[in-house]
Each structure stands twice: as C-alpha cells, then as structure tokens.
Scaffold this motif. Structure first.
Motif, PDB file in Angstrom:
ATOM      1  N   LYS A   4       0.842  -1.190   0.000  1.00  0.00           N
ATOM      2  CA  LYS A   4       0.000   0.000   0.000  1.00  0.00           C
ATOM      3  C   LYS A   4       0.880   1.244   0.000  1.00  0.00           C
ATOM      4  N   ARG A   5       0.555   2.237  -0.825  1.00  0.00           N
ATOM      5  CA  ARG A   5       1.436   3.386  -0.996  1.00  0.00           C
ATOM      6  C   ARG A   5       0.900   4.680  -0.382  1.00  0.00           C
ATOM      7  N   ARG A   6      -0.393   4.873  -0.412  1.00  0.00           N
ATOM      8  CA  ARG A   6      -0.946   6.159   0.024  1.00  0.00           C
ATOM      9  C   ARG A   6      -2.101   5.924   0.987  1.00  0.00           C
ATOM     10  N   ALA A   7      -2.316   6.897   1.835  1.00  0.00           N
ATOM     11  CA  ALA A   7      -3.335   6.744   2.872  1.00  0.00           C
ATOM     12  C   ALA A   7      -4.677   7.307   2.419  1.00  0.00           C
ATOM     13  N   PHE A   8      -5.729   6.692   2.910  1.00  0.00           N
ATOM     14  CA  PHE A   8      -7.078   7.204   2.749  1.00  0.00           C
ATOM     15  C   PHE A   8      -7.829   6.869   4.027  1.00  0.00           C
ATOM     16  N   PRO A   9      -8.513   7.843   4.643  1.00  0.00           N
ATOM     17  CA  PRO A   9      -9.129   7.593   5.953  1.00  0.00           C
ATOM     18  C   PRO A   9     -10.288   6.613   5.884  1.00  0.00           C
ATOM     19  N   GLN A  10     -10.401   5.778   6.895  1.00  0.00           N
ATOM     20  CA  GLN A  10     -11.514   4.840   6.993  1.00  0.00           C
ATOM     21  C   GLN A  10     -12.662   5.480   7.767  1.00  0.00           C
ATOM     22  N   GLY A  11     -13.876   5.041   7.465  1.00  0.00           N
ATOM     23  CA  GLY A  11     -15.028   5.516   8.211  1.00  0.00           C
ATOM     24  C   GLY A  11     -16.130   6.024   7.297  1.00  0.00           C
ATOM     25  N   ILE A  12     -16.883   7.019   7.774  1.00  0.00           N
ATOM     26  CA  ILE A  12     -18.033   7.569   7.047  1.00  0.00           C
ATOM     27  C   ILE A  12     -17.587   8.818   6.290  1.00  0.00           C
ATOM     28  N   HIS A  13     -17.954   8.884   5.021  1.00  0.00           N
ATOM     29  CA  HIS A  13     -17.498   9.985   4.167  1.00  0.00           C
ATOM     30  C   HIS A  13     -18.679  10.820   3.695  1.00  0.00           C
ATOM     31  N   GLY A  14     -18.477  12.136   3.670  1.00  0.00           N
ATOM     32  CA  GLY A  14     -19.545  13.076   3.377  1.00  0.00           C
ATOM     33  C   GLY A  14     -19.636  13.438   1.910  1.00  0.00           C
ATOM     34  N   PHE A  15     -20.858  13.432   1.396  1.00  0.00           N
ATOM     35  CA  PHE A  15     -21.125  13.775   0.000  1.00  0.00           C
ATOM     36  C   PHE A  15     -22.129  14.921  -0.042  1.00  0.00           C
ATOM     37  N   PRO A  16     -21.650  16.164  -0.041  1.00  0.00           N
ATOM     38  CA  PRO A  16     -22.568  17.312  -0.044  1.00  0.00           C
ATOM     39  C   PRO A  16     -23.429  17.354  -1.300  1.00  0.00           C
ATOM     40  N   VAL A  17     -24.552  18.041  -1.181  1.00  0.00           N
ATOM     41  CA  VAL A  17     -25.439  18.254  -2.325  1.00  0.00           C
ATOM     42  C   VAL A  17     -24.998  19.515  -3.071  1.00  0.00           C
ATOM     43  N   ALA A  18     -25.676  19.786  -4.172  1.00  0.00           N
ATOM     44  CA  ALA A  18     -25.500  21.052  -4.891  1.00  0.00           C
ATOM     45  C   ALA A  18     -26.755  21.893  -4.633  1.00  0.00           C
ATOM     46  N   ASP A  29     -23.327  29.881  -0.393  1.00  0.00           N
ATOM     47  CA  ASP A  29     -23.406  29.943   1.072  1.00  0.00           C
ATOM     48  C   ASP A  29     -24.032  28.673   1.642  1.00  0.00           C
ATOM     49  N   ALA A  30     -25.085  28.183   0.986  1.00  0.00           N
ATOM     50  CA  ALA A  30     -25.724  26.947   1.438  1.00  0.00           C
ATOM     51  C   ALA A  30     -24.785  25.765   1.284  1.00  0.00           C
ATOM     52  N   LEU A  31     -24.009  25.753   0.206  1.00  0.00           N
ATOM     53  CA  LEU A  31     -23.030  24.683   0.009  1.00  0.00           C
ATOM     54  C   LEU A  31     -21.985  24.709   1.114  1.00  0.00           C
ATOM     55  N   GLU A  68     -13.703  24.787  -5.189  1.00  0.00           N
ATOM     56  CA  GLU A  68     -13.036  25.871  -4.452  1.00  0.00           C
ATOM     57  C   GLU A  68     -13.695  26.070  -3.087  1.00  0.00           C
ATOM     58  N   THR A  69     -15.006  25.991  -3.040  1.00  0.00           N
ATOM     59  CA  THR A  69     -15.724  26.150  -1.769  1.00  0.00           C
ATOM     60  C   THR A  69     -15.362  25.033  -0.798  1.00  0.00           C
ATOM     61  N   ALA A  70     -15.323  23.810  -1.292  1.00  0.00           N
ATOM     62  CA  ALA A  70     -15.002  22.673  -0.432  1.00  0.00           C
ATOM     63  C   ALA A  70     -13.592  22.778   0.125  1.00  0.00           C
ATOM     64  N   VAL A  71     -12.636  23.145  -0.724  1.00  0.00           N
ATOM     65  CA  VAL A  71     -11.239  23.281  -0.270  1.00  0.00           C
ATOM     66  C   VAL A  71     -11.127  24.398   0.757  1.00  0.00           C
ATOM     67  N   SER A  72     -11.831  25.504   0.506  1.00  0.00           N
ATOM     68  CA  SER A  72     -11.775  26.635   1.425  1.00  0.00           C
ATOM     69  C   SER A  72     -12.390  26.295   2.779  1.00  0.00           C
ATOM     70  N   VAL A  73     -13.547  25.672   2.778  1.00  0.00           N
ATOM     71  CA  VAL A  73     -14.230  25.350   4.035  1.00  0.00           C
ATOM     72  C   VAL A  73     -13.478  24.259   4.798  1.00  0.00           C
ATOM     73  N   ALA A  74     -13.008  23.253   4.092  1.00  0.00           N
ATOM     74  CA  ALA A  74     -12.279  22.166   4.758  1.00  0.00           C
ATOM     75  C   ALA A  74     -10.977  22.653   5.360  1.00  0.00           C
ATOM     76  N   ALA A  75     -10.298  23.543   4.670  1.00  0.00           N
ATOM     77  CA  ALA A  75      -9.074  24.176   5.179  1.00  0.00           C
ATOM     78  C   ALA A  75      -8.074  23.156   5.731  1.00  0.00           C
ATOM     79  N   GLY A  76      -7.974  22.015   5.065  1.00  0.00           N
ATOM     80  CA  GLY A  76      -6.999  21.015   5.465  1.00  0.00           C
ATOM     81  C   GLY A  76      -7.416  20.132   6.619  1.00  0.00           C
ATOM     82  N   ARG A  77      -8.606  20.343   7.175  1.00  0.00           N
ATOM     83  CA  ARG A  77      -9.041  19.536   8.324  1.00  0.00           C
ATOM     84  C   ARG A  77      -9.384  18.106   7.917  1.00  0.00           C
ATOM     85  N   VAL A  78      -9.955  17.954   6.737  1.00  0.00           N
ATOM     86  CA  VAL A  78     -10.253  16.632   6.176  1.00  0.00           C
ATOM     87  C   VAL A  78      -9.892  16.682   4.697  1.00  0.00           C
TER      88      VAL A  78
END
Length: 309
Positions: A4-18, A29-31, A68-78
């Motif tokens: 295995k070469r790269r990590a990916f977190p285990q668990g529940i993953h979020g799929f936002p709507v549009a 803003d709603a996104l 861009e919105t997702a990257v900005s809001v996540a800010a490296g946290r996930v």
C-alpha cells in the motif's frame, strides 16, 4: 500482494449536495454550510461534485466553484475529493481543474453511456488516474463492472488508493478484497449504504458514503459505532426505527437518491432548498411528510447531543 502506498481515511465519508436558489443558480453559502455541517459532525472526508452533488448537471464554472468552496471550508481539516468522469476528454478536463483548485484526490465515475470490454475500462481509469499525481478512487457501478484481473492491473497504479463499489455483487467483492487485500481502501458506495454495510464490513470494507449523514449524521455515526463494536441489538433497532423506513421512501421514485437528501436537510433546518435539476424531480409532498415523521422520531429517540459530545 502489492504494498500500500498512500493513505485514505476509513469511516463515514460526506457527500454534499448542490444547493440551488430560487432562480436555479448554485447557492454557495448553502453549500459552504452543508460542508461545514459534515465536518463538524466528524465525517472523514468531503466528496464534492459527485452523484449527490448532481455531477451530471453542473457547468464547468459551477464545478470549479464547488471545488473551491469545499477546499476553502475544509481548510486542510479533512481531505477533499472531487467527482470526475463522463467522456474521457471531459474527465481529463475536470482532473486538471481539480489539481488547479488543490483538492486531495478524485472519485472516477463510470464512462459516459458506452459499454466497454475490460481493456477499454482499464485504459479509461488508468488514463484519468495517471493524468495527475492526486489520489484516485475507482468506482464500480452501472457500465463499469470489473474483473479481478482488471482490478489487479489497476492496483499497480500508485495514484489509485481506493475501490468504491456500487454494484453489490458480494462474490465479486470477496474475490477483490481477498486477492488485492489492503492495497486499496474498500469503500461501500451502494444506494443508502447503511442498508448493506454489515455485509461489506464482514469482508473488509471499512468506509462508506452516507447520504443520511447530510441530515442525521449522528445516526450514521451511531450506526457505524454499533456495527464496528458488535452491538447487534442497537444495530437492529436503528434499522427498524430509522434506516429501513427512510430506505422504503427512497425506493418510491427514481431520483430520490438526491432529492430525498435535500428534503431531509430542509426538514432539519439546513438551508439547501428542495430544488434538483432535470431530469431529477423533487420529493412528493406525501413522501416529504413521511420523511419528516421519521426524522422527528429519530431525533426524539436518539437525541444528537446525548449520543456524542
């Protein structure tokens, strides 16, 4: 066995709507609120502009803004993963946008319409995965069903970190997980994945996409905790009280995979609206009221604040 070469977190993953406003335009803003809500409730990653994000209906500009919105809001946290796919030219354009925006990886959706032989499928996924150095997850469903040989071939590509299954053939999945092993993170992508997750968990799948988490994330977490700790009584109760009743509504109409998420979010007070883009249709009032009753019951029986800190 391939290391295995790269990590990916285990668990529940979020799929936002549009989310769309009253004029049909993307509501940024709603996104952002949707994404923040998922992160606040400890989902392991954000998958933006995928199936629940109406990937099929987005313009290039809307796609970029969502990323861009997702990257900005996540800010490296996930980590943030973007949906890519369709025809090969379109998919490669989207991987380039994803790389420019700075996401962590992408989920490669099936090719557009065509049925292909295994070498053609392998070429499609390889071409997209190798177009950048970002992590990639391959997605099995609809017209992209793999053989073991193809999965083993794709496992040689270092960018590919995971395998998401939306097909549901458990014999095939057992073959994949037992032969390929932990080279991939195994990801349940079946419709309303909580319904099938015990079967997937038993063969090594430790991740799943949760539509339910967009409006009842604490139920998703309680479900996964019960599954992983072997609390069968609570697991059975959650099926009877929440999961299966919602799943029955979901099966009433085609397109509810997306529309029902937005209805649930509106019911719990998240400002995304109920509008979906053609060819999808909104949830009918009878089903909306039924969903509201189930959510009210779930929130009363399993209060969010009393379950998790």
């Amino acid at each position: 066995m391939i290391e295995k070469r790269r990590a990916f977190p285990q668990g529940i993953h979020g799929f936002p709507v549009a989310p769309f406003d009253a004029t049909g335009k993307l509501d940024i803003d709603a996104l952002a609120s949707n994404i923040q809500f998922l992160i606040d409730h400890r989902l392991k990653s954000i998958f933006i502009a995928c199936g629940s994000g109406e990937f099929h209906a987005l313009s290039r500009d809307e796609y970029r803004v969502m990323l861009e919105t997702a990257v900005s809001v996540a800010a490296g946290r996930v980590p943030v993963y973007a949906g890519v796919g369709g025809n090969i030219s379109h998919a490669l354009e989207l991987t380039a946008i994803a790389e420019q925006v700075g996401v962590d990886g992408y989920l490669i959706l099936p090719p557009y319409l065509v049925q292909a032989e295994q070498p053609g499928l392998a070429h499609y996924y390889r071409t997209i995965a190798e177009s950048t150095d970002l992590n990639a997850i391959i997605y099995q469903r609809d017209n992209a069903i793999f053989t073991l040989n193809t999965v083993c071939e794709l496992a040689k590509i270092p960018q590919i970190v995971g395998f998401k299954d939306g097909y549901g053939n458990m014999e095939l999945n057992i073959e994949f997980t037992k032969v390929v092993g932990d080279r991939f993170e195994w990801f349940n992508g079946m419709p309303f994945a909580e319904v099938t997750m015990p079967f997937y968990y038993a063969i090594g799948y430790r991740s799943y996409s949760s539509a339910l988490s967009n409006y009842l994330p604490h139920i998703s977490r309680l479900f996964y905790q019960s599954l992983s700790t072997g609390n069968q009584n609570l697991l059975d109760e959650l099926y009877r009280e929440v999961i299966l009743p919602i799943h029955r509504i979901r099966k009433q109409r085609k397109g509810y995979a997306v529309a029902l998420i937005k209805a649930g979010m509106e019911i719990v007070g998240l400002p995304v609206g109920r509008s979906v883009r053609a060819p999808l249709t909104s949830v009918e009032e009878e089903h909306y009221r039924e969903l509201a009753r189930i959510i009210e019951h779930a929130m009363t029986k399993y209060p969010r604040d009393s379950i998790f800190d």
